[in-house]
Enzyme design. Structure first.
Site, PDB file in Angstrom:
ATOM      1  N   GLU A 248      17.197 -10.408 -65.734  1.00 41.96           N
ATOM      2  CA  GLU A 248      17.412 -10.348 -67.191  1.00 41.96           C
ATOM      3  C   GLU A 248      16.129 -10.875 -67.805  1.00 41.96           C
ATOM      4  OE1 GLU A 248      17.620 -10.847 -70.710  1.00 41.96           O
ATOM      5  OE2 GLU A 248      18.743 -12.680 -70.305  1.00 41.96           O
ATOM      6  N   CYS A 282      16.422 -14.133 -76.098  1.00 48.82           N
ATOM      7  CA  CYS A 282      15.960 -12.782 -75.756  1.00 48.82           C
ATOM      8  C   CYS A 282      16.665 -11.729 -76.583  1.00 48.82           C
ATOM      9  CB  CYS A 282      16.153 -12.514 -74.267  1.00 48.82           C
ATOM     10  SG  CYS A 282      17.865 -12.696 -73.711  1.00 48.82           S
TER      11      CYS A 282
END
Length: 475
Positions: A248, A282
């Site tokens: 990720e 993010c």
């Protein structure tokens, strides 16, 4: 809740080879010294995980599920204490930290439910000569590496499915925020996780220790959340032993405000999308593309909302924006803004470092951003919103997709069908349509392109920690 500062290996709290200070970025003070794992301690953590793997994998799924459910309940009961710990080592405000803990605990509850629902397959082969049996088994010892921005949620999002699948783990948290990870280890131990199933090591030097663990043949799986740059390095390291990877990685989320959008709703969504964790996420909206017909209105209302936020220590409930995790991170954000202003951007609000101690940066809105401005190519990781004006949906989609990243996109429109059509054209693994937040433990989290590999959460998450086995049986 006792603040744990030792390593957690084999179910025991142990000393390391040295210590390093954990700082409160809002006050610039040392909270405590945390133990550091050297080569021997990291090897011991892998030893412990390998020894615990067989017995844990052999546990009935219901037993594993009930332990995870108890961990969920403990985290929920102690949410305020864990949130205060996050505030102290991370800098975010208490409301954000509490929200994170609630979200983090949900991964234990969700995967407690998924532990007993791992599907298989049994059917007659098309040729009629055999039965096809498909089952799943734990992939094995998993190395988990988590970042500093969500020290609780990034840990539970990996530990939850790993334990539900029957894997044992070694967790290496970020050196900026190790105390939350150690607190979660304590929760899991009290919930009944056997010794060695979960190990937590604050490793240094980080790159060397991780490299050593990835080259141990007993480590068969890597789950990493962090920057794309570090992800590339880890992919190279994982290749030597053909370790399976879940990545990720970075994002560069576009936030599209179409001509028919409800501007007030878009501003409200922008505040959430931009400022969760003070912009250090993010998933944070990173580039704002606003149609020319509503650009002035959106910019003015957005700037007013940003300017009204109170900045200060996260432990004060009156504050809405806390500090960045360090003065180094604040310096990166300030440099990006200074460079954008130097290239012609106009700060509508914010734009300069606040006076006084602490790693604070004010909520900032930048207008007059050129479509090719450098700030649009960088994950800002702070409370800064650059606004670009566009003329057509095609232009907005093209600009949104003009990045090597593809984690999440945001779209605001008054026409749901139009929004779905735009969402399908966006090169990102997730799209928030008329919403400022989309993360949910029950949904698959992950991106396209250089934003990652695999998915966390949802029905997909547990399969990142399972191997598929096919057995052919005579009729």
């Amino acid at each position: 809740m006792k603040i744990r500062s030792e390593l957690f290996i084999g179910g025991e709290w142990v000393a390391g080879t040295a210590t390093l200070p954990v700082q409160d970025p809002a006050l610039g003070e040392t909270i405590t010294e945390v133990a550091v794992a050297g080569e021997r301690e990291c090897a011991q953590a892998v030893d412990a995980a390998a020894a615990a793997l067989g017995p844990w994998a052999a546990r009935a799924p219901r037993e594993r599920a009930e332990i995870l459910r108890r961990a969920y309940e403990l985290m929920t009961d102690e949410a305020d204490e864990i949130a205060r710990l996050i505030v102290r080592e991370n800098g975010k405000v208490f409301a954000d930290a509490k929200s994170e803990v609630v979200y983090a605990a949900e991964f234990f509850r969700w995967f407690a439910e998924e532990a007993v629902r791992i599907k298989g397959d049994y059917r007659l082969a098309p040729g009629g000569d055999k039965r096809i049996i498909v089952t799943h088994q734990p992939i094995g010892v998993s190395l988990l590496i988590t970042p500093w921005n969500f020290p609780a949620a990034m840990a539970t999002r990996k530990i939850g499915p790993a334990l539900a699948a029957g894997c044992s783990v070694v967790l290496k948290p970020a050196t900026e925020t190790p105390l939350t990870a150690l607190a979660i280890a304590d929760v899991l131990a009290r919930a009944g996780v056997p010794g060695g199933v979960v190990n937590v090591v604050v490793a240094a030097p980080t790159a060397q220790r991780v490299r050593e663990m990835l080259h141990d043949p007993r480590v068969t799986n890597l789950s990493f959340t962090g920057s794309t740059e570090v992800g590339r390095v880890l992919l190279h390291e994982a290749a030597d032993q053909v370790v399976r990877t879940l990545m990720e990685l970075g994002g560069n989320a576009p936030f599209l405000v179409l001509a028919d959008a409800d501007v007030r709703a878009a501003v409200a969504g922008a505040m959430v999308a931009k400022l969760r964790n003070g912009g250090a996420a993010c998933t944070a909206a990173n580039r704002f593309y606003v149609h020319g017909s509503v650009a002035d209105e959106f910019t003015a209302e957005f700037a007013r909302a940003m300017a009204a936020l109170k900045v200060g220590s996260g432990l004060d409930p009156a504050n809405q924006i806390g500090s960045l995790v360090s003065t180094t991170e604040r310096g990166k954000v300030a440099d990006l803004v200074d460079q954008a202003v130097g290239a012609g951007a106009r700060p509508v609000t914010g734009g300069t470092i606040l006076d006084g101690p602490g790693a604070f940066y004010p909520p900032t809105v930048l207008a007059g951003i050129a479509p090719d401005a450098d700030i649009l190519d960088v994950e800002i990781f702070g409370p800064v919103a650059p606004i670009v004006v566009f003329d057509s949906d095609d232009e907005a989609v093209a600009r949104a997709n003009a990045t090597p990243y593809g984690l999440i996109s945001y779209v605001y429109t008054g026409d749901f069908r139009r929004g779905l059509q735009i969402a399908e054209r966006l090169d990102s693994g997730m799209v928030a349509l008329n919403r400022g937040v989309l993360s949910d433990p029950a949904a698959p989290f992950g991106g396209f392109k250089q934003s990652g590999l695999g998915r966390e959460g949802g029905f997909d998450g547990i399969h990142e920690f399972l191997e598929t086995k096919y057995i052919a049986a005579d009729i």
